[in-house]
Design an enzyme around this catalytic site. Structure first.
Site, PDB file in Angstrom:
ATOM      1  N   ARG A   1      69.069  39.420 -59.555  1.00  0.00           N
ATOM      2  CA  ARG A   1      70.379  39.872 -60.005  1.00  0.00           C
ATOM      3  C   ARG A   1      71.382  38.753 -59.747  1.00  0.00           C
ATOM      4  O   ARG A   1      71.758  38.486 -58.610  1.00  0.00           O
ATOM      5  CB  ARG A   1      70.766  41.150 -59.245  1.00  0.00           C
ATOM      6  CG  ARG A   1      72.212  41.517 -59.368  1.00  0.00           C
ATOM      7  CD  ARG A   1      72.500  42.901 -58.790  1.00  0.00           C
ATOM      8  NE  ARG A   1      72.060  43.090 -57.421  1.00  0.00           N
ATOM      9  CZ  ARG A   1      72.722  42.655 -56.335  1.00  0.00           C
ATOM     10  NH1 ARG A   1      73.831  41.951 -56.467  1.00  0.00           N
ATOM     11  NH2 ARG A   1      72.270  42.915 -55.126  1.00  0.00           N
TER      12      ARG A   1
ATOM     13  N   HIS B   1      76.105  43.489 -57.008  1.00  0.00           N
ATOM     14  CA  HIS B   1      75.483  44.787 -57.285  1.00  0.00           C
ATOM     15  C   HIS B   1      76.281  45.552 -58.336  1.00  0.00           C
ATOM     16  O   HIS B   1      75.731  46.085 -59.297  1.00  0.00           O
ATOM     17  CB  HIS B   1      75.384  45.596 -55.995  1.00  0.00           C
ATOM     18  CG  HIS B   1      74.861  46.977 -56.175  1.00  0.00           C
ATOM     19  ND1 HIS B   1      73.558  47.237 -56.551  1.00  0.00           N
ATOM     20  CD2 HIS B   1      75.462  48.190 -56.043  1.00  0.00           C
ATOM     21  CE1 HIS B   1      73.377  48.541 -56.644  1.00  0.00           C
ATOM     22  NE2 HIS B   1      74.513  49.147 -56.343  1.00  0.00           N
TER      23      HIS B   1
ATOM     24  N   TYR C   1      76.219  38.663 -48.255  1.00  0.00           N
ATOM     25  CA  TYR C   1      74.833  38.830 -47.825  1.00  0.00           C
ATOM     26  C   TYR C   1      73.846  37.850 -48.474  1.00  0.00           C
ATOM     27  O   TYR C   1      72.649  37.920 -48.211  1.00  0.00           O
ATOM     28  CB  TYR C   1      74.359  40.272 -48.076  1.00  0.00           C
ATOM     29  CG  TYR C   1      74.537  40.773 -49.499  1.00  0.00           C
ATOM     30  CD1 TYR C   1      73.598  40.495 -50.487  1.00  0.00           C
ATOM     31  CD2 TYR C   1      75.638  41.552 -49.845  1.00  0.00           C
ATOM     32  CE1 TYR C   1      73.756  40.963 -51.777  1.00  0.00           C
ATOM     33  CE2 TYR C   1      75.799  42.035 -51.137  1.00  0.00           C
ATOM     34  CZ  TYR C   1      74.857  41.736 -52.092  1.00  0.00           C
ATOM     35  OH  TYR C   1      75.009  42.212 -53.376  1.00  0.00           O
TER      36      TYR C   1
END
Length: 378
Positions: free
Chosen positions: A273, A277, A286
């Site tokens: 990805r 998100h 992260y």
């Protein structure tokens, strides 16, 4: 684990068990530069140029619409949007591997899959816009509503596929899922039911390495997620999810397996990805920028385009023509999304049950009374 040929089972396992095992490394037909290492990988042959050209075209159009959708969140026209950028080979390859008579069960991230399925982008975005639970006709498109709760759609897919089989139909169901959702109970229940009742369903796992912010290493200790099918007696495979040719080839095999009455098939597609998100997420908290840069070099669109250009199937004129088509679609989407929808609050109570309950009728009447007291201004 020793093997002689990629995709071949270990010689020390019983044949029936070995037949369930995925390839020891993800199936790949095109490398990151679009070069074909060989014409097959195990039992997977290179798809025709004609089919790959359509995959490439759909990926280009899907990405342009995906980018436009992200822009719409910044303009306040979408409440939330989970981007598919970087995962186009998975979504387009999976959809083009099934037919119009087959069912599709998407998650909230499958907008590009819905566009590829032929669903009007405005209707596909109704859920993310907040207009309705589902803006398209699931029966007409053989496409279930996008599912936000993790894995619950897999149970639906297994049941629908089993129902088709009971009717004597050879239709299959394609169920999308993310890596994090493989830890949910519904995932295991769906696999077990599908295996026991030989439901013709393909569980397509897009392993994009993160369950929001949780990396794969903290989700599972399995050699790969494809191995999770073995415990249920399900034939499984893993594939390079950024290789459109390999994705299409593996999906073809999975669909053939399910349609022939051999039961479910689990596919794990290794992908990434590229964006956060959703637009509400800060991915820099992260993951590192160099990780994203590494995956940018594995772009599925550039990879397939390089292969097709090398075969003389794609030239600069076609690239410009396809880009222009993408711009037209994006402009049309933007224009139509900028028109405020006409929403009737009473529709909130439609389609909750086949036959409205007394409580639902009471609640509907209460809302209508309140609106009437306010002068009918919705």
């Amino acid at each position: 684990m020793e093997t002689t040929v990629a995709g071949a089972p270990p010689t020390d396992l019983p044949t029936d068990v070995a037949a369930l095992l995925p390839s020891p490394v993800p199936v790949q037909l095109l490398d990151a530069h679009g070069a074909a290492g060989r014409e097959s990988h195990g039992d997977y042959a290179m798809p025709s140029d004609e089919r790959l050209l359509e995959v490439w075209r759909r990926m280009v159009l899907g990405r342009r619409l995906d980018i436009q959708c992200t822009a719409l969140t910044k303009q306040g026209r979408l409440a939330v949007y989970p981007s598919s950028r970087g995962q186009e080979a998975c979504q387009v390859g999976a959809v083009l591997g099934i037919t119009e008579r087959d069912w599709m069960f998407p998650t909230y991230r499958e907008s590009v899959a819905l566009f590829t399925r032929g669903i009007d982008p405005v209707e596909a975005l109704s859920l993310l816009r907040g207009d309705a639970h589902c803006g398209y006709d699931p029966t007409a498109h053989k496409t279930a509503p996008q599912c936000t709760p993790l894995s619950t759609q897999l149970v639906h897919a297994a049941g629908a596929a089993y129902g088709e089989r009971r009717r004597g139909s050879d239709a299959v169901a394609m169920a999308f899922i993310g890596d994090g959702a493989t830890s949910e109970g519904d995932f295991h229940e769906a696999l077990n039911f599908a295996a026991v009742f030989r439901a013709p369903v393909i569980f397509f796992v897009q392993n994009n390495k993160y369950a929001i912010s949780v990396p794969l290493a903290k989700q599972s200790k399995a050699p790969s997620l494809a191995y999770k099918g073995i415990g249920y007696g399900i034939r499984s495979e893993q594939v390079d999810g950024n290789d459109p040719a390999a994705v299409l080839a593996v999906v073809d095999a999975a669909v053939e397996h399910a349609r022939a009455g051999h039961g479910p098939f689990l596919v794990e597609a290794h992908t990434y990805r590229l964006d956060a998100h959703t637009n509400a997420d800060d991915a820099t908290r992260y993951r590192q920028a160099d990780e994203v840069t590494e995956w940018l070099a594995k772009d599925p669109i550039a990879r397939l385009q390089a292969y097709l250009e090398g075969r003389g199937v794609v030239d600069q004129a076609l690239v410009e023509e396809t880009d222009a088509e993408g711009e037209r679609l994006a402009t049309d989407l933007r224009d139509r999304m900028n028109v405020d929808p006409v929403v009737d609050p009473a529709t909130l109570f439609d389609h909750v049950y086949a036959e409205p309950t007394p409580q639902l009728r009471e609640q509907r009447a209460m809302v209508l009374d309140e609106l009437a007291a306010e002068g009918g201004d919705h």
